[in-house]
Design an enzyme around this catalytic site. Structure first.
Site, PDB file in Angstrom:
ATOM      1  N   ARG A  63     -25.490  47.000  36.252  1.00 19.38           N
ATOM      2  CA  ARG A  63     -26.117  45.842  35.600  1.00 19.38           C
ATOM      3  C   ARG A  63     -27.564  45.658  36.056  1.00 19.38           C
ATOM      4  NH1 ARG A  63     -24.519  43.942  31.372  1.00 19.38           N
ATOM      5  NH2 ARG A  63     -22.381  43.762  32.160  1.00 19.38           N
ATOM      6  N   ARG A  86     -24.875  56.430  30.336  1.00 17.95           N
ATOM      7  CA  ARG A  86     -25.181  55.553  31.482  1.00 17.95           C
ATOM      8  C   ARG A  86     -24.148  55.657  32.603  1.00 17.95           C
ATOM      9  NH1 ARG A  86     -23.812  49.280  29.719  1.00 17.95           N
ATOM     10  NH2 ARG A  86     -21.786  49.676  28.756  1.00 17.95           N
ATOM     11  N   HIS A 156     -32.277  50.389  27.589  1.00 20.76           N
ATOM     12  CA  HIS A 156     -31.789  48.995  27.655  1.00 20.76           C
ATOM     13  C   HIS A 156     -32.497  48.242  28.794  1.00 20.76           C
ATOM     14  CE1 HIS A 156     -28.867  45.721  27.783  1.00 20.76           C
ATOM     15  NE2 HIS A 156     -28.031  46.330  26.953  1.00 20.76           N
ATOM     16  N   ASP A 202     -29.190  37.660  21.014  1.00 17.10           N
ATOM     17  CA  ASP A 202     -28.768  39.057  20.938  1.00 17.10           C
ATOM     18  C   ASP A 202     -29.167  39.559  19.553  1.00 17.10           C
ATOM     19  OD1 ASP A 202     -27.633  41.495  21.325  1.00 17.10           O
ATOM     20  OD2 ASP A 202     -25.603  40.783  21.721  1.00 17.10           O
ATOM     21  N   GLU A 259     -35.407  46.107  24.523  1.00 15.57           N
ATOM     22  CA  GLU A 259     -34.925  47.489  24.523  1.00 15.57           C
ATOM     23  C   GLU A 259     -35.486  48.285  23.349  1.00 15.57           C
ATOM     24  OE1 GLU A 259     -30.627  47.103  24.381  1.00 15.57           O
ATOM     25  OE2 GLU A 259     -30.764  45.147  25.338  1.00 15.57           O
TER      26      GLU A 259
HETATM   27  O1  TA6 Z   1     -28.175  45.281  24.162  1.00 17.53           O
HETATM   28  C1  TA6 Z   1     -27.566  44.054  24.049  1.00 17.53           C
HETATM   29  C2  TA6 Z   1     -26.091  44.222  24.297  1.00 17.53           C
HETATM   30  O2  TA6 Z   1     -25.523  45.112  23.370  1.00 17.53           O
HETATM   31  C3  TA6 Z   1     -25.431  42.840  24.244  1.00 17.53           C
HETATM   32  O3  TA6 Z   1     -24.624  42.645  23.112  1.00 17.53           O
HETATM   33  C4  TA6 Z   1     -24.728  42.738  25.544  1.00 17.53           C
HETATM   34  O4  TA6 Z   1     -23.530  42.134  25.684  1.00 17.53           O
HETATM   35  C5  TA6 Z   1     -25.138  43.881  26.323  1.00 17.53           C
HETATM   36  O5  TA6 Z   1     -25.867  44.775  25.590  1.00 17.53           O
HETATM   37  C6  TA6 Z   1     -24.672  44.279  27.651  1.00 17.53           C
HETATM   38  O6  TA6 Z   1     -23.675  45.240  27.463  1.00 17.53           O
HETATM   39  P1  TA6 Z   1     -22.859  45.809  28.667  1.00 17.53           P
HETATM   40  O7  TA6 Z   1     -21.923  46.824  28.073  1.00 17.53           O
HETATM   41  O8  TA6 Z   1     -23.851  46.427  29.604  1.00 17.53           O
HETATM   42  O9  TA6 Z   1     -22.160  44.647  29.308  1.00 17.53           O
END
Ligand code: TA6
Length: 284
Positions: A63, A86, A156, A202, A259
């Site tokens: 994260r 990732r 991202h 979002d 992103e």
């Molecule tokens: O890029 C935005 C997103 O797709 C959101 O919808 C969001 O919940 C997020 O990425 C984070 O995703 P993750 O799988 O890292 O928890």
């Protein structure tokens, strides 16, 4: 004269590389996911958000920083959310410590675990370079197979902000976006002079062809994307941040994801083809 350096380090016990340019700009990149976890421009402060609760472990997403999203953005397909790049272990491909910049390229090739869920012969190269107030990250996708494949992708980027409500994202005025906070995913048009995040956000903005500026009272960052026509803007805000066990609840105030992405029109890559997309950040 000081030289650029590239050194092996441990970042919270995980193998990583640290780039430093002669003027003092630096970045740290994990081999896990090829994830950038730190960028400090010359003479400046950390510009990426990293959760203090992030877990760096095989198969887990980290994260913060810059997760590499490939070959599927979000849940827009049958693969695990945000694909697999990732959570894979990448390998170093090349290191360059030049007179004025440091650059690293990491590589991920198709392997048993990727073929089990995505049966394509691909190779990814992620190149990161730092110099002065500039940070570049480029994703290259190679089709090493005999058939075409399609993919979506994103860099991202979790930008660190002092207070998200006071940050203004400029450059999206007049652009169409998909609102992903609504399950019907309606299309809307941005009419604001700037985007101020004051609730869960979002959005996938489409056909963004100009640079953006994330402006704060004491610092700003310029954001430019090449060959990545979509821009995702995400902040979970105080309600949805509770869904994440790897992020302190108050931290939604400290980050904004902006992103560079290719989502709306998936990239179709012919056998033997190469595609690349790049994001540049300029600290001001
Ligand atoms: O890029 C935005 C997103 O797709 C959101 O919808 C969001 O919940 C997020 O990425 C984070 O995703 P993750 O799988 O890292 O928890």
């Amino acid at each position: 004269m000081p030289q650029a350096t590239v050194e092996d380090i441990l970042y919270h016990d995980a193998p990583a590389l640290r780039l430093q340019s002669p003027d003092g700009a630096s970045a740290i990149i994990l081999l896990h996911g090829a994830q950038v976890v730190s960028w400090i421009p010359a003479g400046g402060q950390e510009r990426l958000y990293m959760s203090e609760l992030a877990q760096i472990a095989p198969g887990k997403a980290v994260r913060g920083g810059i997760p590499v999203i490939f070959p599927q953005f979000s849940t827009l397909g049958p693969l695990p959310r945000h694909g697999f790049a990732r959570t894979q272990a990448w390998e170093r491909q090349s290191l360059r410590a030049e007179a004025d910049y440091a650059m690293l390229t990491l590589r991920l090739a198709a392997n048993e675990s990727t073929r089990a869920i995505w049966p394509h012969a691909f190779a990814l190269e992620l190149s990161i370079s730092v110099t002065g107030n500039r940070f570049d990250i480029e994703l290259e996708v190679q089709n090493e197979g005999e058939d075409a494949f399609t993919f979506t992708c994103a860099l991202h980027t979790y930008l660190r902000v002092k207070e998200v409500e006071e940050a203004h994202l400029e450059g999206l005025n007049g652009h169409r976006y998909t609102d992903c906070t609504d399950t019907a995913r309606p299309q809307r048009t941005d009419t604001g002079v700037f985007l101020a995040v004051e609730a869960e956000t979002d959005r996938i903005y489409h056909q963004v062809e100009r640079p953006l500026l994330l402006r704060e009272s004491r610092q700003s960052v310029g954001i430019n994307a090449e060959n990545m026509p979509d821009i995702v803007v995400w902040n979970p805000w105080e309600h949805s941040v509770k869904n994440f066990t790897d992020m302190p609840p108050k931290d939604f105030r400290r980050m904004l994801c902006v992103e560079a992405a290719a989502i709306e029109t998936p990239i179709e890559l012919a056998a033997g083809g190469i595609w690349w997309g790049r994001q540049t950040l300029i600290a001001m």
